[in-house]
Write a protein that holds these residues in place. Structure first.
Motif, PDB file in Angstrom:
ATOM      1  N   VAL A   1      -1.770  -4.181 -15.515  1.00  0.00           N
ATOM      2  CA  VAL A   1      -2.789  -4.328 -14.476  1.00  0.00           C
ATOM      3  C   VAL A   1      -2.146  -3.972 -13.142  1.00  0.00           C
ATOM      4  O   VAL A   1      -1.157  -4.586 -12.740  1.00  0.00           O
ATOM      5  CB  VAL A   1      -3.331  -5.775 -14.438  1.00  0.00           C
ATOM      6  CG1 VAL A   1      -4.395  -5.921 -13.359  1.00  0.00           C
ATOM      7  CG2 VAL A   1      -3.860  -6.193 -15.805  1.00  0.00           C
ATOM      8  N   ASN A   2      -2.716  -2.979 -12.464  1.00  0.00           N
ATOM      9  CA  ASN A   2      -2.131  -2.474 -11.230  1.00  0.00           C
ATOM     10  C   ASN A   2      -2.701  -3.215 -10.027  1.00  0.00           C
ATOM     11  O   ASN A   2      -3.832  -2.989  -9.630  1.00  0.00           O
ATOM     12  CB  ASN A   2      -2.397  -0.976 -11.114  1.00  0.00           C
ATOM     13  CG  ASN A   2      -1.675  -0.349  -9.949  1.00  0.00           C
ATOM     14  OD1 ASN A   2      -1.115  -1.029  -9.099  1.00  0.00           O
ATOM     15  ND2 ASN A   2      -1.692   0.968  -9.901  1.00  0.00           N
ATOM     16  N   TYR A   3      -1.896  -4.094  -9.426  1.00  0.00           N
ATOM     17  CA  TYR A   3      -2.255  -4.812  -8.201  1.00  0.00           C
ATOM     18  C   TYR A   3      -1.553  -4.224  -6.974  1.00  0.00           C
ATOM     19  O   TYR A   3      -1.606  -4.800  -5.903  1.00  0.00           O
ATOM     20  CB  TYR A   3      -1.852  -6.289  -8.314  1.00  0.00           C
ATOM     21  CG  TYR A   3      -2.829  -7.192  -9.012  1.00  0.00           C
ATOM     22  CD1 TYR A   3      -3.957  -6.734  -9.654  1.00  0.00           C
ATOM     23  CD2 TYR A   3      -2.610  -8.565  -9.025  1.00  0.00           C
ATOM     24  CE1 TYR A   3      -4.824  -7.592 -10.291  1.00  0.00           C
ATOM     25  CE2 TYR A   3      -3.479  -9.429  -9.650  1.00  0.00           C
ATOM     26  CZ  TYR A   3      -4.590  -8.932 -10.288  1.00  0.00           C
ATOM     27  OH  TYR A   3      -5.465  -9.789 -10.910  1.00  0.00           O
ATOM     28  N   ILE A   4      -0.898  -3.070  -7.135  1.00  0.00           N
ATOM     29  CA  ILE A   4      -0.144  -2.497  -6.022  1.00  0.00           C
ATOM     30  C   ILE A   4      -1.107  -2.134  -4.892  1.00  0.00           C
ATOM     31  O   ILE A   4      -2.080  -1.420  -5.090  1.00  0.00           O
ATOM     32  CB  ILE A   4       0.667  -1.263  -6.465  1.00  0.00           C
ATOM     33  CG1 ILE A   4       1.695  -1.662  -7.525  1.00  0.00           C
ATOM     34  CG2 ILE A   4       1.357  -0.606  -5.272  1.00  0.00           C
ATOM     35  CD1 ILE A   4       2.467  -0.512  -8.127  1.00  0.00           C
ATOM     36  N   GLY A   5      -0.818  -2.673  -3.712  1.00  0.00           N
ATOM     37  CA  GLY A   5      -1.641  -2.420  -2.538  1.00  0.00           C
ATOM     38  C   GLY A   5      -2.947  -3.191  -2.517  1.00  0.00           C
ATOM     39  O   GLY A   5      -3.777  -2.990  -1.642  1.00  0.00           O
TER      40      GLY A   5
ATOM     41  N   LYS B   1       0.831  -1.210   0.000  1.00  0.00           N
ATOM     42  CA  LYS B   1       0.000   0.000   0.000  1.00  0.00           C
ATOM     43  C   LYS B   1       0.863   1.257   0.000  1.00  0.00           C
ATOM     44  O   LYS B   1       0.486   2.276  -0.587  1.00  0.00           O
ATOM     45  CB  LYS B   1      -0.948  -0.007   1.192  1.00  0.00           C
ATOM     46  CG  LYS B   1      -2.087  -0.992   1.065  1.00  0.00           C
ATOM     47  CD  LYS B   1      -3.077  -0.808   2.202  1.00  0.00           C
ATOM     48  CE  LYS B   1      -4.200  -1.818   2.113  1.00  0.00           C
ATOM     49  NZ  LYS B   1      -5.096  -1.596   1.003  1.00  0.00           N
ATOM     50  N   ASP B   2       2.012   1.201   0.636  1.00  0.00           N
ATOM     51  CA  ASP B   2       2.924   2.355   0.683  1.00  0.00           C
ATOM     52  C   ASP B   2       3.487   2.695  -0.696  1.00  0.00           C
ATOM     53  O   ASP B   2       4.049   3.778  -0.881  1.00  0.00           O
ATOM     54  CB  ASP B   2       4.090   2.086   1.634  1.00  0.00           C
ATOM     55  CG  ASP B   2       3.653   1.922   3.070  1.00  0.00           C
ATOM     56  OD1 ASP B   2       2.549   2.388   3.424  1.00  0.00           O
ATOM     57  OD2 ASP B   2       4.414   1.323   3.857  1.00  0.00           O
ATOM     58  N   GLU B   3       3.379   1.781  -1.642  1.00  0.00           N
ATOM     59  CA  GLU B   3       3.947   1.969  -2.982  1.00  0.00           C
ATOM     60  C   GLU B   3       2.887   2.271  -4.040  1.00  0.00           C
ATOM     61  O   GLU B   3       3.191   2.311  -5.229  1.00  0.00           O
ATOM     62  CB  GLU B   3       4.746   0.721  -3.374  1.00  0.00           C
ATOM     63  CG  GLU B   3       5.901   0.444  -2.435  1.00  0.00           C
ATOM     64  CD  GLU B   3       6.524  -0.936  -2.582  1.00  0.00           C
ATOM     65  OE1 GLU B   3       7.667  -1.095  -2.152  1.00  0.00           O
ATOM     66  OE2 GLU B   3       5.859  -1.860  -3.117  1.00  0.00           O
ATOM     67  N   GLU B   4       1.627   2.515  -3.615  1.00  0.00           N
ATOM     68  CA  GLU B   4       0.531   2.712  -4.569  1.00  0.00           C
ATOM     69  C   GLU B   4       0.789   3.847  -5.560  1.00  0.00           C
ATOM     70  O   GLU B   4       0.414   3.748  -6.721  1.00  0.00           O
ATOM     71  CB  GLU B   4      -0.784   2.954  -3.822  1.00  0.00           C
ATOM     72  CG  GLU B   4      -1.358   1.692  -3.239  1.00  0.00           C
ATOM     73  CD  GLU B   4      -2.646   1.926  -2.474  1.00  0.00           C
ATOM     74  OE1 GLU B   4      -3.538   1.077  -2.610  1.00  0.00           O
ATOM     75  OE2 GLU B   4      -2.749   2.940  -1.750  1.00  0.00           O
ATOM     76  N   ALA B   5       1.425   4.910  -5.121  1.00  0.00           N
ATOM     77  CA  ALA B   5       1.683   6.045  -6.018  1.00  0.00           C
ATOM     78  C   ALA B   5       2.551   5.648  -7.205  1.00  0.00           C
ATOM     79  O   ALA B   5       2.441   6.248  -8.282  1.00  0.00           O
ATOM     80  CB  ALA B   5       2.336   7.185  -5.241  1.00  0.00           C
TER      81      ALA B   5
END
Length: 192
Positions: A59-63, A43-47
């Motif tokens: 496909v963005n699975y970050i966080g 979650k800290d890397e969502e940006a």
């Protein structure tokens, strides 16, 4: 559940000096428009994933994933690309081909990756990392082609290692490494 073949990119790292630039990642991702790419991270890397919204094959699975979900996603990937981090070590555990983007702040010869067909692209700093070199290495890994000369073949760790079939021990060791929990005792004391 994603269906192979696909690539997994872990954009983040524990420290900025271990992190490839967002622009570099975009340039690499653009060269694989014919492949599905899953971005992973905490979650800290969502940006870090926000700048990929215009790339339909990413496909963005970050966080959005739990650590336990990463094992299957990484295991079925054609290649995992990222810095020295938990996903690189998961890929070693799942025997997934890996490309470690390593910088002088990290001793890749100590940390791996250790899975078959795993490699390292090294630069002194993230700004010196060439997106073209990264893309060429990824292409060689997924096509089982000739590896470019500037890419370092997977690391063989010299010295003792544990060969333990006990799953509880393996998970306890991983927990100790990543959460500072107590290290487990070997079930029968054998070390190879």
């Amino acid at each position: 559940t994603p269906q192979p073949p696909y690539l997994v990119f872990h954009l983040g790292a524990s420290r900025p000096e271990k992190r490839f630039s967002a622009e570099g990642w975009r340039e690499v991702a653009a060269q694989f428009s014919g492949s599905i790419i899953y971005l992973i991270g905490s979650k800290d890397e969502e940006a870090l994933g926000a700048s990929f919204s215009d790339l339909p094959h990413v496909v963005n699975y970050i966080g959005k994933t739990k650590l336990t979900e990463l094992f299957q996603l990484i295991q079925n990937a054609s290649v995992l690309v990222g810095a020295d981090s938990a996903p690189i070590h998961i890929a070693s555990h799942t025997q997934t081909p890996t490309l470690n983007l390593s910088f002088s702040s990290v001793s890749f010869w100590e940390t791996g990756p250790c899975a078959p067909r795993s490699f390292v692209v090294h630069a002194n700093t993230p700004s010196e990392m060439s997106p073209t070199s990264v893309a060429q290495a990824i292409s060689a890994i997924i096509t089982v082609g000739a590896i470019p000369q500037n890419v370092i073949r997977g690391v063989v760790v010299n010295g003792p290692r544990f060969e333990v079939q006990d799953e509880f021990f393996s998970w306890s060791l991983i927990k100790a490494l990543y959460t500072q929990a107590d290290f487990p005792v070997l079930p029968d004391g054998k070390m190879i």
